[in-house]
Design a protein around this motif. Sequence first.
Motif, PDB file in Angstrom:
ATOM      1  N   GLU A   1     -89.397 -51.621  16.048  1.00  0.00           N
ATOM      2  CA  GLU A   1     -89.154 -51.583  17.490  1.00  0.00           C
ATOM      3  C   GLU A   1     -87.688 -51.858  17.813  1.00  0.00           C
ATOM      4  OE1 GLU A   1     -92.158 -54.367  18.618  1.00  0.00           O
ATOM      5  OE2 GLU A   1     -93.659 -52.800  19.014  1.00  0.00           O
ATOM      6  N   ALA A   2     -87.078 -52.802  17.059  1.00  0.00           N
ATOM      7  CA  ALA A   2     -85.662 -53.100  17.296  1.00  0.00           C
ATOM      8  C   ALA A   2     -84.777 -51.909  16.942  1.00  0.00           C
ATOM      9  CB  ALA A   2     -85.261 -54.326  16.478  1.00  0.00           C
ATOM     10  N   PHE A   3     -85.055 -51.266  15.795  1.00  0.00           N
ATOM     11  CA  PHE A   3     -84.252 -50.116  15.367  1.00  0.00           C
ATOM     12  C   PHE A   3     -84.379 -48.962  16.348  1.00  0.00           C
ATOM     13  CE2 PHE A   3     -83.090 -51.974  11.439  1.00  0.00           C
ATOM     14  CZ  PHE A   3     -82.215 -51.120  10.781  1.00  0.00           C
ATOM     15  N   THR A   4     -85.596 -48.623  16.727  1.00  0.00           N
ATOM     16  CA  THR A   4     -85.794 -47.442  17.556  1.00  0.00           C
ATOM     17  C   THR A   4     -85.398 -47.690  19.013  1.00  0.00           C
ATOM     18  OG1 THR A   4     -88.144 -48.044  17.765  1.00  0.00           O
ATOM     19  CG2 THR A   4     -87.557 -46.387  16.114  1.00  0.00           C
ATOM     20  N   THR A   5     -85.297 -48.942  19.408  1.00  0.00           N
ATOM     21  CA  THR A   5     -84.745 -49.259  20.729  1.00  0.00           C
ATOM     22  C   THR A   5     -83.222 -49.111  20.700  1.00  0.00           C
ATOM     23  OG1 THR A   5     -86.547 -50.780  21.269  1.00  0.00           O
ATOM     24  CG2 THR A   5     -84.485 -51.048  22.489  1.00  0.00           C
ATOM     25  N   ARG A   6     -82.615 -49.601  19.629  1.00  0.00           N
ATOM     26  CA  ARG A   6     -81.154 -49.545  19.524  1.00  0.00           C
ATOM     27  C   ARG A   6     -80.669 -48.149  19.163  1.00  0.00           C
ATOM     28  NH1 ARG A   6     -77.584 -53.900  15.998  1.00  0.00           N
ATOM     29  NH2 ARG A   6     -75.518 -53.205  16.693  1.00  0.00           N
ATOM     30  N   TRP A   7     -81.408 -47.461  18.293  1.00  0.00           N
ATOM     31  CA  TRP A   7     -81.053 -46.106  17.851  1.00  0.00           C
ATOM     32  C   TRP A   7     -82.279 -45.218  18.033  1.00  0.00           C
ATOM     33  CZ3 TRP A   7     -79.976 -50.126  14.022  1.00  0.00           C
ATOM     34  CH2 TRP A   7     -78.661 -50.601  14.089  1.00  0.00           C
ATOM     35  N   PRO A   8     -82.528 -44.715  19.250  1.00  0.00           N
ATOM     36  CA  PRO A   8     -83.781 -44.016  19.551  1.00  0.00           C
ATOM     37  C   PRO A   8     -83.940 -42.641  18.912  1.00  0.00           C
ATOM     38  CG  PRO A   8     -82.335 -44.060  21.473  1.00  0.00           C
ATOM     39  CD  PRO A   8     -81.712 -44.939  20.450  1.00  0.00           C
ATOM     40  N   THR A   9     -82.851 -42.045  18.429  1.00  0.00           N
ATOM     41  CA  THR A   9     -82.947 -40.736  17.787  1.00  0.00           C
ATOM     42  C   THR A   9     -82.196 -40.761  16.471  1.00  0.00           C
ATOM     43  OG1 THR A   9     -80.931 -39.792  18.733  1.00  0.00           O
ATOM     44  CG2 THR A   9     -82.953 -39.659  20.073  1.00  0.00           C
ATOM     45  N   VAL A  10     -82.458 -39.771  15.644  1.00  0.00           N
ATOM     46  CA  VAL A  10     -81.752 -39.689  14.366  1.00  0.00           C
ATOM     47  C   VAL A  10     -80.258 -39.461  14.595  1.00  0.00           C
ATOM     48  CG1 VAL A  10     -82.075 -37.193  14.014  1.00  0.00           C
ATOM     49  CG2 VAL A  10     -81.881 -38.712  12.031  1.00  0.00           C
ATOM     50  N   SER A  11     -79.903 -38.790  15.669  1.00  0.00           N
ATOM     51  CA  SER A  11     -78.489 -38.593  15.993  1.00  0.00           C
ATOM     52  C   SER A  11     -77.811 -39.911  16.333  1.00  0.00           C
ATOM     53  CB  SER A  11     -78.346 -37.617  17.163  1.00  0.00           C
ATOM     54  OG  SER A  11     -78.893 -36.352  16.826  1.00  0.00           O
ATOM     55  N   ASP A  12     -78.515 -40.775  17.053  1.00  0.00           N
ATOM     56  CA  ASP A  12     -77.969 -42.097  17.368  1.00  0.00           C
ATOM     57  C   ASP A  12     -77.741 -42.896  16.085  1.00  0.00           C
ATOM     58  OD1 ASP A  12     -78.038 -41.748  20.197  1.00  0.00           O
ATOM     59  OD2 ASP A  12     -80.186 -42.190  20.179  1.00  0.00           O
ATOM     60  N   LEU A  13     -78.714 -42.855  15.199  1.00  0.00           N
ATOM     61  CA  LEU A  13     -78.587 -43.608  13.947  1.00  0.00           C
ATOM     62  C   LEU A  13     -77.464 -43.048  13.089  1.00  0.00           C
ATOM     63  CD1 LEU A  13     -79.714 -45.876  12.177  1.00  0.00           C
ATOM     64  CD2 LEU A  13     -81.297 -44.207  11.182  1.00  0.00           C
ATOM     65  N   ALA A  14     -77.322 -41.729  13.069  1.00  0.00           N
ATOM     66  CA  ALA A  14     -76.268 -41.105  12.260  1.00  0.00           C
ATOM     67  C   ALA A  14     -74.881 -41.561  12.679  1.00  0.00           C
ATOM     68  CB  ALA A  14     -76.383 -39.584  12.346  1.00  0.00           C
ATOM     69  N   GLN A  15     -74.723 -41.903  13.949  1.00  0.00           N
ATOM     70  CA  GLN A  15     -73.424 -42.323  14.468  1.00  0.00           C
ATOM     71  C   GLN A  15     -73.220 -43.828  14.416  1.00  0.00           C
ATOM     72  OE1 GLN A  15     -72.714 -40.419  18.361  1.00  0.00           O
ATOM     73  NE2 GLN A  15     -74.196 -38.852  17.768  1.00  0.00           N
ATOM     74  N   ALA A  16     -74.213 -44.565  13.935  1.00  0.00           N
ATOM     75  CA  ALA A  16     -74.123 -46.024  13.914  1.00  0.00           C
ATOM     76  C   ALA A  16     -73.126 -46.497  12.867  1.00  0.00           C
ATOM     77  CB  ALA A  16     -75.496 -46.618  13.643  1.00  0.00           C
ATOM     78  N   GLU A  17     -72.578 -47.678  13.077  1.00  0.00           N
ATOM     79  CA  GLU A  17     -71.711 -48.308  12.096  1.00  0.00           C
ATOM     80  C   GLU A  17     -72.562 -48.844  10.949  1.00  0.00           C
ATOM     81  OE1 GLU A  17     -68.487 -48.437  12.014  1.00  0.00           O
ATOM     82  OE2 GLU A  17     -68.140 -47.487  13.970  1.00  0.00           O
ATOM     83  N   ASP A  18     -72.078 -48.649   9.726  1.00  0.00           N
ATOM     84  CA  ASP A  18     -72.822 -49.112   8.557  1.00  0.00           C
ATOM     85  C   ASP A  18     -73.146 -50.599   8.667  1.00  0.00           C
ATOM     86  OD1 ASP A  18     -71.737 -46.579   7.845  1.00  0.00           O
ATOM     87  OD2 ASP A  18     -72.021 -47.058   5.734  1.00  0.00           O
ATOM     88  N   ALA A  19     -72.157 -51.397   9.044  1.00  0.00           N
ATOM     89  CA  ALA A  19     -72.353 -52.847   9.095  1.00  0.00           C
ATOM     90  C   ALA A  19     -73.430 -53.224  10.101  1.00  0.00           C
ATOM     91  CB  ALA A  19     -71.036 -53.541   9.443  1.00  0.00           C
ATOM     92  N   ASP A  20     -73.503 -52.503  11.225  1.00  0.00           N
ATOM     93  CA  ASP A  20     -74.520 -52.807  12.233  1.00  0.00           C
ATOM     94  C   ASP A  20     -75.923 -52.533  11.692  1.00  0.00           C
ATOM     95  OD1 ASP A  20     -72.554 -53.535  14.007  1.00  0.00           O
ATOM     96  OD2 ASP A  20     -72.524 -51.599  15.052  1.00  0.00           O
ATOM     97  N   VAL A  21     -76.070 -51.424  10.986  1.00  0.00           N
ATOM     98  CA  VAL A  21     -77.385 -51.072  10.433  1.00  0.00           C
ATOM     99  C   VAL A  21     -77.784 -52.052   9.344  1.00  0.00           C
ATOM    100  CG1 VAL A  21     -78.691 -49.307   9.183  1.00  0.00           C
ATOM    101  CG2 VAL A  21     -77.155 -48.642  11.057  1.00  0.00           C
ATOM    102  N   MET A  22     -76.862 -52.392   8.479  1.00  0.00           N
ATOM    103  CA  MET A  22     -77.170 -53.337   7.404  1.00  0.00           C
ATOM    104  C   MET A  22     -77.536 -54.704   7.975  1.00  0.00           C
ATOM    105  SD  MET A  22     -76.938 -51.450   4.749  1.00  0.00           S
ATOM    106  CE  MET A  22     -76.922 -52.553   3.344  1.00  0.00           C
TER     107      MET A  22
END
Length: 351
Positions: free
Chosen positions: A64-85
Amino acid sequence: MSDLRDPPDPSLLLEWYDRHARQMPWRVGPKARAQGMWPDPYRVWMSEIMLQQTTVAAVKSYFEAFTTRWPTVSDLAQAEDADVMAAWAGLGYYARARNLLKCARVVQHDHAGVFPNTYDGLIALPGIGPYTAAAIASIAFDLPETVLDGNVERVMARLYDDHTPLPAAKPVLMQYASALTPQTRPGCYAQAVMDLGATICTPRNPACGLCPWRKSCAAWDAGTAKELPKKSPKKRKPTRFGIAYLARRVDGAWLLEQRPDSGLLGGMLGWPGSDWGDAPTEDPPIRAEWRTLPAEARHTFTHFHLRLTVKTALVPMDRAPARGMFIEPDTFDPNDLPTVMRKAHALTLGK
């Protein structure tokens, strides 16, 4: 293996699923599916990556936290590595988080942000193996691919009363599962057989009286359901040792370093330390008077146990580290660290 009196009927399992399907934040339930709603491949993929080696209960809040912060694969693709980790911290198996980003970027750049809708297209993506490709193809695209996770292995071993120990039994269990995968509603069926294993055909106390396939189950007939599936004896995990150096500057900043991209906890921020092995070598990251804490930070990985000696030091503002970087106290959050690093930090607080 015993012969089945009556072959399992997938339609009976689907009828059971229509009444008893588990509700999950990534799932389109049978009622919504019957009304024409299709699952989002991005959410199916995200859930399957998170569920590897992890329980449904542990995954829900992360999903729920991931898909709220990055709701689409395009959003996730543009995320900072450190934020995702950092958002992944606590789920473990950090190679999955690195592959999550790689896969999102390949889908975005090579497939215009749309997941491939075939098994072959999915398995070509980073971090997607045979099980995950089959699960996404089946659940998201309603293709008759065979899904074989631990729950399905257990159901198949019991249905056919097969006493071949795992992991050697996997090929024959896949054959059983493949033969039962229907052409009609294969996505619902895949989720149904996993739900059956998770809620009815459970490891220790299967509720056979509630099972829609009871009359077709050879192990129920033979009274061997609780014994299956058989498993080969596990190898004893070795213990490795290491040192974690927790240096704090007088202004409250902590000394952290980014681990190499390859290997365990790859790319994560953590405490500077020694290599992990039989006899770690002292390698402090900064000149200081180090104090060894009386307790160790202990953690178990997939293939070994780890015991970290924790050393702490307070250093002046003008002293530069040999490696690592100081993180200001207003930006440091121990919850962003991997679990074993959080354990080391907790020891400095007397926890």
